[in-house]
Design a protein around this motif. Structure first.
Motif, short mmCIF file in Angstrom:
data_model
loop_
_atom_site.label_atom_id
_atom_site.label_comp_id
_atom_site.label_asym_id
_atom_site.label_seq_id
_atom_site.Cartn_x
_atom_site.Cartn_y
_atom_site.Cartn_z
N MET A 139 1.08 -1.02 -0.05
CA MET A 139 -0.32 0.00 -0.05
C MET A 139 0.67 1.18 -0.11
O MET A 139 0.37 2.21 -0.09
CB MET A 139 -0.66 0.06 1.57
CG MET A 139 -2.59 -0.92 0.99
SD MET A 139 -2.97 -1.15 -0.49
CE MET A 139 -3.96 0.60 0.04
N ARG A 140 1.66 1.21 0.41
CA ARG A 140 3.33 2.42 0.30
C ARG A 140 4.25 2.39 -0.91
O ARG A 140 4.25 3.53 -0.48
CB ARG A 140 4.00 2.58 1.46
CG ARG A 140 3.04 2.60 3.13
CD ARG A 140 4.30 2.18 4.32
NE ARG A 140 5.04 3.11 4.08
CZ ARG A 140 5.97 3.46 5.22
NH1 ARG A 140 6.27 2.48 5.04
NH2 ARG A 140 7.12 4.28 4.44
N ASN A 141 3.72 1.68 -1.58
CA ASN A 141 5.04 1.74 -2.69
C ASN A 141 6.16 1.67 -2.85
O ASN A 141 6.85 2.48 -3.04
CB ASN A 141 4.35 2.43 -3.77
CG ASN A 141 2.86 2.40 -4.71
OD1 ASN A 141 3.02 2.23 -5.93
ND2 ASN A 141 1.73 3.01 -4.17
N ILE A 142 6.20 1.34 -2.07
CA ILE A 142 8.15 1.00 -1.40
C ILE A 142 8.62 0.13 -2.00
O ILE A 142 8.66 -0.96 -2.23
CB ILE A 142 8.31 0.84 0.31
CG1 ILE A 142 7.56 2.03 1.20
CG2 ILE A 142 10.14 0.40 0.23
CD1 ILE A 142 7.61 1.07 2.38
N MET A 143 9.60 0.39 -3.25
CA MET A 143 10.37 -0.45 -3.89
C MET A 143 11.68 -0.68 -3.63
O MET A 143 12.35 0.12 -2.24
CB MET A 143 10.64 0.83 -4.75
CG MET A 143 11.35 0.31 -6.11
SD MET A 143 12.17 1.01 -7.17
CE MET A 143 11.86 1.91 -7.60
N LEU A 144 11.90 -2.00 -3.39
CA LEU A 144 12.67 -2.06 -2.86
C LEU A 144 14.11 -3.40 -3.54
O LEU A 144 13.66 -3.48 -4.42
CB LEU A 144 13.04 -4.21 -2.27
CG LEU A 144 13.31 -4.72 -0.85
CD1 LEU A 144 13.18 -4.13 0.36
CD2 LEU A 144 12.61 -5.49 -0.55
N THR A 145 14.87 -2.83 -3.44
CA THR A 145 16.02 -2.32 -4.73
C THR A 145 17.67 -3.29 -4.18
O THR A 145 17.72 -3.20 -3.19
CB THR A 145 15.94 -1.30 -5.20
OG1 THR A 145 16.83 -2.00 -6.55
CG2 THR A 145 16.46 -0.57 -5.36
N GLY A 146 18.40 -2.57 -4.84
CA GLY A 146 20.18 -2.84 -4.21
C GLY A 146 20.02 -5.01 -4.29
O GLY A 146 19.99 -5.52 -5.55
#
Lengths: 342, 342
Positions: free
Chosen positions: B280-287
């Protein structure tokens, strides 16, 4: 007025509810012309505990403005408008970034004294910041496609945008529901060369092909992953439009190292496999709930000129009184997406 | 030759090992000039089950080419080279995309008959695709900073790149280890205006300030998150350079909706909180694991002209025979990063 209320799993009733009235000066009351049932409505339909008061349902609708509060300046009585699936002030820091879904003053239809869309009328908070005026008549043949901008088409577009889809890309779309099919439209619209649609319902995947899918994978699980690799050698971009762990596992199996998975289906799990395996593969996890309001104006011209026709996902129309049947038909997968006319 | 071998948790020994020789025509044998102990070496140092054969340690080194196989054309005996922390052919589809960490023929030092870097010499597979020639003498004062390109600086850079850091950004770096400090350098180098460093070891955070951190948050957990919000109102970009669930939770607490978390620390967990809340928070997880080889040439000019000095993370030098002490000193946090000279 009459409106659909869910009282528990499998229990949707059309009931008398108070007629919506202006409460805040930024409100508008919208007389609903068309609404629909969302795939996400099927989660509570499957599992919601029984309640005494019930929950007004529906978050996708378009209609005619009936009354506006004193602070509403961009809309007037008689305007045909489409509502994004959450309301937003279009003024806070999140809205300024185009992230209306996180609006500081935003909220959901059917909660906090706001009506659901599956009814005769809705009080819409922050009407200026929420509703988008449509330059067509209320009997336009484009209405289903314009209604799709409420959620499924803007959600599919969010998947394509956050996955970073561009010209020449190979994309896997997991899920042949309305959002998956709209993601196919969105991927094709942003220039994807190859769009593989994973789904097993041929009527739906046929529509997916019409929307631009170049390949269909009907197999599930490991077999489905193997088939995607056979067809493509693995994909750089996946749009996951289901929300189950199985769908996420399919995405993880099909994506190449360094690739992106954009999730559009509300996760039906709390924890997911983001340990060393994901880390070593440099897979990016993106997507989320779409800021529909930010996209409606972008996509509107393409709907108006017929470039895209997401309204084709509506395969049956119900009268408001038949809403319980609409839920049942969608839950039984007899209907892809039900349009409801009050 | 002499080389460091880990036999189990807390048990590092410097032993006689066979002198490396050319095995494959693409190999080179490199005489090590400097190597070091990585924060990630401390995970097995804390928990590795005892083994009979032991595991050669070290994946960061620079040295002088001693011998080359028949297929090696870009390097010759006498060249000073730096090794990225994995070897790669620089020819496959992943290497072509700059994702050398996923090289189809790549591998890790200390595994599959390849020596570790904490020793006198290393047989490096795919020498042309792996090693980068350095235009300085083997006694250059720049050696520590050049050695940092093996891993910590290129890893910090990967965090800044995948987080999408650009001019004017506000960034939180979680972790004051060598990677977190190099992430500060990288964020500052890519134009971040404000770099908040979360760390509680003042000698390290002082170095972080020297590298460009504008604020330091010494509090941990919820207090740390509250402090970041107090300072910044929340951040759009986080580089998580620890790898624990607590560090991830700090990142999730500090990041704004729609923001990005780039993970650099190898996750010490298998499952993580990627359910509806994240969605719901549209957080992108990368790295992820850095494709160091892809970045060395990009960063080399800045090291050579002194624009960046990541070698400052090395705060003590040990002789090869003292390697067990180097592990102990790092595990006890008496030393930030140990440089080892054979």
């Amino acid at each position: 007025m009459r409106a659909a209320v869910m009282h528990g799993a499998g229990d949707v009733r059309v009931e008398d509810r108070p007629d919506p009235k202006i409460v805040q000066p930024a409100d508008a009351v919208v007389r609903v012309v068309a609404s629909c049932v969302c795939g996400s409505d099927l989660w509570p339909y499957a599992a919601m505990p029984a309640t005494d008061t019930g929950r007004p349902m529906g978050h996708e609708f378009l209609g005619v403005v009936e009354e506006t509060g004193a602070d509403v300046t961009a809309l007037k009585s008689g305007d045909l408008v489409v509502a994004p699936f959450t309301y937003s002030d279009n003024a806070c820091d999140y809205c300024a970034k185009g992230l209306h879904i996180s609006c500081r003053n935003g909220g959901r239809y059917g909660f906090d004294g706001v009506d659901g869309g599956q009814g005769e009328a809705v009080r819409v908070p922050y009407a200026d910041g929420t509703l988008v005026k449509l330059p067509v008549a209320a009997d336009s043949a484009l209405l289903p496609s314009l209604l799709a901008l409420s959620d499924v088409m803007t959600t599919g577009h969010h998947g394509a945008v956050t996955a970073g889809i561009g010209r020449g890309d190979t994309v896997l779309v997991v899920g042949d529901g309305a959002v998956g099919l709209c993601a196919v439209i969105a991927a094709q619209r942003l220039g994807a060369e190859r769009v593989v649609l994973a789904g097993r319902h041929s009527a739906r995947t046929d529509l997916g092909r019409r929307f631009g899918a170049t390949d269909v994978v009907a197999e599930r699980g490991e077999e489905g992953v193997a088939r995607v690799h056979e067809l493509t050698g693995g994909v750089d971009k996946v749009i996951e439009a289901v929300g189950t762990r199985q769908a996420l596992d399919t995405a993880l199996g099909a994506v190449l190292d360094g690739g992106t998975i954009s999730r559009l289906g509300v996760p039906q799990y709390e924890q997911g496999p983001i340990g060393p395996a994901l880390f070593m593969r440099n897979i990016m996890l993106t997507g989320g709930a779409s800021p529909a309001r930010a996209y409606i104006e972008q996509l509107l011209p393409d709907v108006l000129d017929g470039t895209i026709a997401p309204g084709l996902v509506f395969d049956r129309t119900f009268r408001l009184g038949q809403t319980p049947h609409a839920y049942r038909a969608m839950a039984d997968r007899q209907v892809l997406k039900a349009l409801i006319r009050p």
